[in-house]
Every structure is written in C-alpha cells, then in structure tokens.
Scaffold this active site. Structure first.
Site, PDB file in Angstrom:
ATOM      1  N   LYS A 191       0.874  -1.185   0.000  1.00  7.67           N
ATOM      2  CA  LYS A 191       0.000   0.000   0.000  1.00  7.67           C
ATOM      3  C   LYS A 191       0.903   1.224   0.000  1.00  7.67           C
ATOM      4  O   LYS A 191       1.469   1.594   1.029  1.00  7.67           O
ATOM      5  CB  LYS A 191      -0.876  -0.025   1.267  1.00  7.67           C
ATOM      6  CG  LYS A 191      -2.216   0.675   1.151  1.00  7.67           C
ATOM      7  CD  LYS A 191      -2.177   2.145   0.857  1.00  7.67           C
ATOM      8  CE  LYS A 191      -1.912   3.005   2.069  1.00  7.67           C
ATOM      9  NZ  LYS A 191      -1.726   4.442   1.701  1.00  7.67           N
ATOM     10  N   CYS A 300      14.152  10.519   6.819  1.00  8.87           N
ATOM     11  CA  CYS A 300      14.083  10.114   8.235  1.00  8.87           C
ATOM     12  C   CYS A 300      15.420  10.270   8.936  1.00  8.87           C
ATOM     13  O   CYS A 300      15.466  10.582  10.124  1.00  8.87           O
ATOM     14  CB  CYS A 300      13.589   8.684   8.340  1.00  8.87           C
ATOM     15  SG  CYS A 300      14.621   7.517   7.456  1.00  8.87           S
TER      16      CYS A 300
END
Ligand code: NAD
Length: 503
Positions: A191, A300
C-alpha cells in the site's frame, strides 16, 4: 531549449500514461481500478495542479490482493533460493534499464530534485541485487549441541506480507522492504503513500516484466484509514512492515492486534549532528548541510539538530548559513536544483508554521525562513540559531530543509541534549578524539551512529531506530529475521532415559 525544458518534455512522455489511465491497482498481474470505481487526486508539488487520478482501494481491493498473495505463496516459497536469486537479479537489471523513467516520474510526483532521484532509482536496483544474492542462504540455520541431542534450526518464509510506505523517496524505500520479503520467499501486498503512488506501480510492472510470477507482488492504492487499515487487519497477511510516522505505527499496532501480526516499524527521527571543537570543521559543515538540505530534508535520517561546541558555535553556524543561502531552490527537473518543492500544500503549511514557532520561542532565523514564490510548495533552506533543546523546533520532526543549531559546553552536555528527545534513529559525531567518539557512541540513544561521516549506507549493516523511531532492524540478515520464522528440530543422539508414566 534549456536543460529544464528538455527534461520537462521527457517527463511528459513518462507521465502521459498516468495522466490518461490514472494510477491503477495491480492485483494478480492485472492493472485494475478500485472495485468501487472511486479515485482520488494527486497534486503536483511544482504548481499544485492535478497530476493524476489514483484508484481509491478499500477493504474489497485489499481482500482480492491478499487472496492473490496467499494463492501465490506456496509456489514462490517452494522455488529454490537459486531460482529466486535469478529472478530478483533480473528485476534489478530491469530497474537499471528504466532508471531514467523512474527518476523523472518520482521527481514529478514527490518534488525531489532529479539530481538525487537518479541515484535513488539505482539504489533501488542495488537493494534488489543485494537481497537476490542472499536468497540461496535465507533458509539456513544453526546446529546447537547438547548432551544427548543435536538441534537443527532452519527458517521458512512467514507468508504474505503487508508493506506500507511513506511519501518520501517512495521508490527506494519500497525496494528496501519488498526485495528482502521476496528473497526470503514471502509474497507481498503493498500500500503506497497516497501523496506519491506512481513509482510503486512502475516497480511492480518492472518486476513482472523481469519474470516475477503474477500474484507474488500486488499493489493497492488508497488512504491510510481505508486500504491501509484493511491491510493491517486482513487475516491472510502474516506480518506488516511500515515506514511512516510514529502515530501511524501506534494505530497499526492496535489494528493488527486481533490477527496477532508481527510488526516492523521504521518511524521518525530528530537526529543530532554533534560537532566538537577539534573536528574537521570544513567536512562537518558539508556533512551537516548535506544531511538536512538534500532530499528536501524530507528524510528520516536527516540531521535536523546540529549540536555545536560553544567555542566554534558562531563560526560554524555562520558557515552553515552561508551555504544554506547559496543553495538553489527550484524546479525538481532542473539539474541545478538542490531543494525542490515540498511534497504537498498540507506538508508545506506544517513546515512554514515552524518559522513562526521559532520566532515565538525566541530562536533566530539565521537563513531562509521564507516561502519562495506564490506557486508550488517551495521554501528556502532554513537555519535556526540561538535555540535550546526544549523548543518545539528542537523536539518535533519538521521533515523539511530546516536545521536547528544548539550550543553545548562539553561532552556530557552534548550527550544529554542529544538524548533528550522521543526519537532515537540516527546520530552523527564529529571529533578527532577517538576515545571521546566511543564514549558518545556507547551512550547515545540511537539505532545508527556515524563518526566523522554523513549517512553512508552499507547494505549488510542493521538499519533502524530505538525509542519512538521504530521497532526492528532491516539490512543484511536482520531483514530475514522479520520475514521468516525459525523452526527447530531436536535429534536424540542416544537411548536416553524416557520417564515412564502409568506403570
Ligand atoms: P504516515 O505515517 O503519515 O504514512 C505512512 C503510510 O502509512 C502511508 O502509506 C499511509 O497511507 C499509511 N497509513 C496512515 N494511517 C494508516 C492506518 N491507520 N493504517 C494503515 N496505514 C496507514 O507517514 P508519511 O507522512 O507518509 O511519511 C513521513 C514519515 O515517515 C516521517 O515521520 C518519517 O520520518 C518517516 N520515515 C521513516 C523512515 C525510517 O526508515 N525510519 C524512512 C522514511 C520515512
């Protein structure tokens, strides 16, 4: 024609199919719309105009994809590691062949500059190659001796995996999760993030064109609370790998509880670069600048806090500010651009809000702190000085080209500031004193630390965070630990005494 004009023309040829047919789901080898027929729009970070329509998958589409992944699992699991190695290396070759297309589509979908996206596409191929070559050994285990017995362990793939990815560098991050899952013998339902779903569709098509059997890898687009939630709850999905925000990890843990899923989370960071006065200042400045202003700071492991020993604070921040002011902000397809537009107006609003928060909290804006132009999500590379670690700009993940500079007196104070955060993903230390560097690395609360270096990733090493930055490790054999179950067989080596019950 300028290089930007040439690149724009090229990008249009690659985007034409998405403009015409939208971004479809990919289930059991077929490109299909959502069963509901619903779509959602994605906006171009460059001008805010509609880039494409995306299939809005929901629980029905996830069910079809999970069933396809479950049906494909036994044959993929039972293929020898050598055969899987061949297919996954062919996938890597096919990625390299289409690297330009991937880079252009990714740049337009995310706003990341083309100079970095070309490398990200190739890094995706490297991920496939690395895990392809490990496939033949994925099932290997240990023998463990005890008096009277020999134990043999071996690993088996856990089953269909759910992979949920974020909008930043989505192509590279998807390969990072999906390549080891496939190498271990698992099948996948992916997804992608709703802001940047395009290259996930390219990737699965590329993999099938290179020989990956249908159903082994399926993609369902949709929103987090729709398709994402359904994926985390589906009983055929045995483990769930998320790259995203901490609060999403927390929601997923709850959603996945009823089906007792194994979870792996790569979450946010507020990573410190700690610079001591004896450091090679030139290199430390370059590394700090690179780690916050490359990839739009939407990364990140970005170095969003720089902690500087007070004797060099003024000089260091002055040099960072000069470099930040010299960085080109512009169209992602302009080869000169370093910082492109941020992903989406919602995210841009969040980043811009920290310029006011910084001023309210008493920090100084030493570079940037402004939006660029009226169209698109462009912001100047920003440096906050005179900051303290209790300010929101030092505690919250801004996820843009925004750096907060904090002074420290000695190593004890540097350590206390570095660890005073909910996050613990990465840390960077700059000093020529090896004992001091090791004193820091022994105490820093971070999953990954670099000494006198920017983030240079070596694929066999573990990647992941502590505290609210994640659960689990990727890379090397650590990836297989997540995607596989370890089984033990105990063999008796003699006629040992078996207790007799009942006479
Ligand atoms: P996000 O958490 O908002 O979304 C990530 C994905 O989760 C998306 O696909 C989204 O649709 C899905 N999602 C949202 N709610 C869900 C739910 N209830 N159930 C299932 N799925 C759901 O993150 P983002 O804004 O797309 O990405 C940025 C974040 O990702 C930052 O915090 C960044 O630090 C983090 N990140 C971490 C790493 C790492 O390796 N540690 C790498 C890249 C990004």
């Amino acid at each position: 024609m300028t290089s930007l004009e040439k690149n724009l023309a090229k990008a249009e040829t690659y985007l034409a199919r998405f403009r015409a047919e939208g971004v479809l789901n990919h289930i059991n080898g077929a490109s299909i719309p959502a069963q509901s027929g619903e779509v959602f729009e994605i906006l171009s970070p460059v001008d805010g105009k509609v880039l494409a329509h995306v299939a809005k998958g929901d629980a029905a589409d996830i069910d079809a994809a999970a069933r396809a992944a479950a049906a494909a699992f036994p044959a993929w699991r039972d293929l020898s590691g050598v055969e899987r190695r061949k297919i996954l290396n062919d996938v890597a070759d096919a990625i390299v062949e289409r690297a330009e297309e991937i880079a252009f589509v990714e740049a337009m979908d995310t706003g990341q500059s083309i100079r970095f996206m070309g490398k990200a596409a190739l890094r995706g191929a490297a991920n496939f190659r690395f895990f392809a070559d490990k496939a033949p050994e994925a099932r290997d285990g240990q023998t463990i001796y005890a008096p009277g017995q020999i134990n043999m362990t071996s690993r088996r793939p856990i089953g269909p995996i759910g992979v949920i990815t974020p909008w930043n560098t989505p192509f590279m991050l998807s390969t990072w999760k999906i390549a080891p899952a496939l190498a271990s013998g698992c099948t996948v339902v992916h997804k992608p993030a709703e802001f940047s779903p395009m290259t996930a569709k390219l990737l699965v098509e590329i993999a099938e064109s290179a020989g990956l059997p249908k159903g082994v890898w399926n993609v369902v687009n949709g929103l987090g609370e729709g398709a994402g939630k359904a994926l985390t709850e589906h009983p055929d999905i045995k483990a769930l790998a998320l790259v995203g925000e901490g609060r999403t990890g927390s929601m997923i843990m709850k959603q996945a509880a009823d089906t007792l899923k194994r979870v792996h989370f790569e979450l946010g960071g507020k990573n410190p670069v700690i610079v001591f006065e004896d450091a090679d200042i030139e290199r430390a400045v370059d590394a700090a600048v690179f780690m916050i202003y490359s990839l739009n700071g939407e990364r990140c492991t970005s170095s969003s806090r720089v902690l500087i020993q007070d004797s060099i604070y003024e000089e260091f921040t002055k040099r960072v500010a000069e470099k930040a002011d010299a960085i080109k902000v512009g169209h992602p397809l302009d080869p000169e651009t370093v910082v492109g537009p941020l992903i989406h107006p919602i995210h841009e609003k969040k980043v811009l809000s920290y310029f006011d928060i910084a001023k309210e909290d008493g920090a100084t804006i030493a570079a940037g702190g402004v939006k660029v132009g009226d169209e698109g999500c462009y912001v100047r590379p920003t440096l906050f000085t005179n900051a303290t670690n209790d300010m929101r700009i030092a505690q919250e993940e801004i996820f843009g080209p925004v750096l907060t500079a904090i002074p420290f007196k000695d190593k004890e104070e540097a350590l206390a500031i570095a660890n005073d955060t909910e996050y613990g993903l990465a840390a960077y230390i700059w000093t020529k004193d090896l004992t001091r560097a090791l004193w820091m690395t022994d105490r820093l609360e971070a999953g990954m630390m670099w000494v006198n270096s920017e983030n240079v990733r070596h694929l066999p090493t573990p990647f992941g965070g502590v505290k609210n930055s994640g659960i689990g490790r990727d890379g090397g054999d650590w990836s297989f630990d997540f995607y596989m179950e370890t089984h033990n067989v105990c063999l008796a080596t003699g006629d040992h005494h078996i207790p007799k019950l009942g006479g």
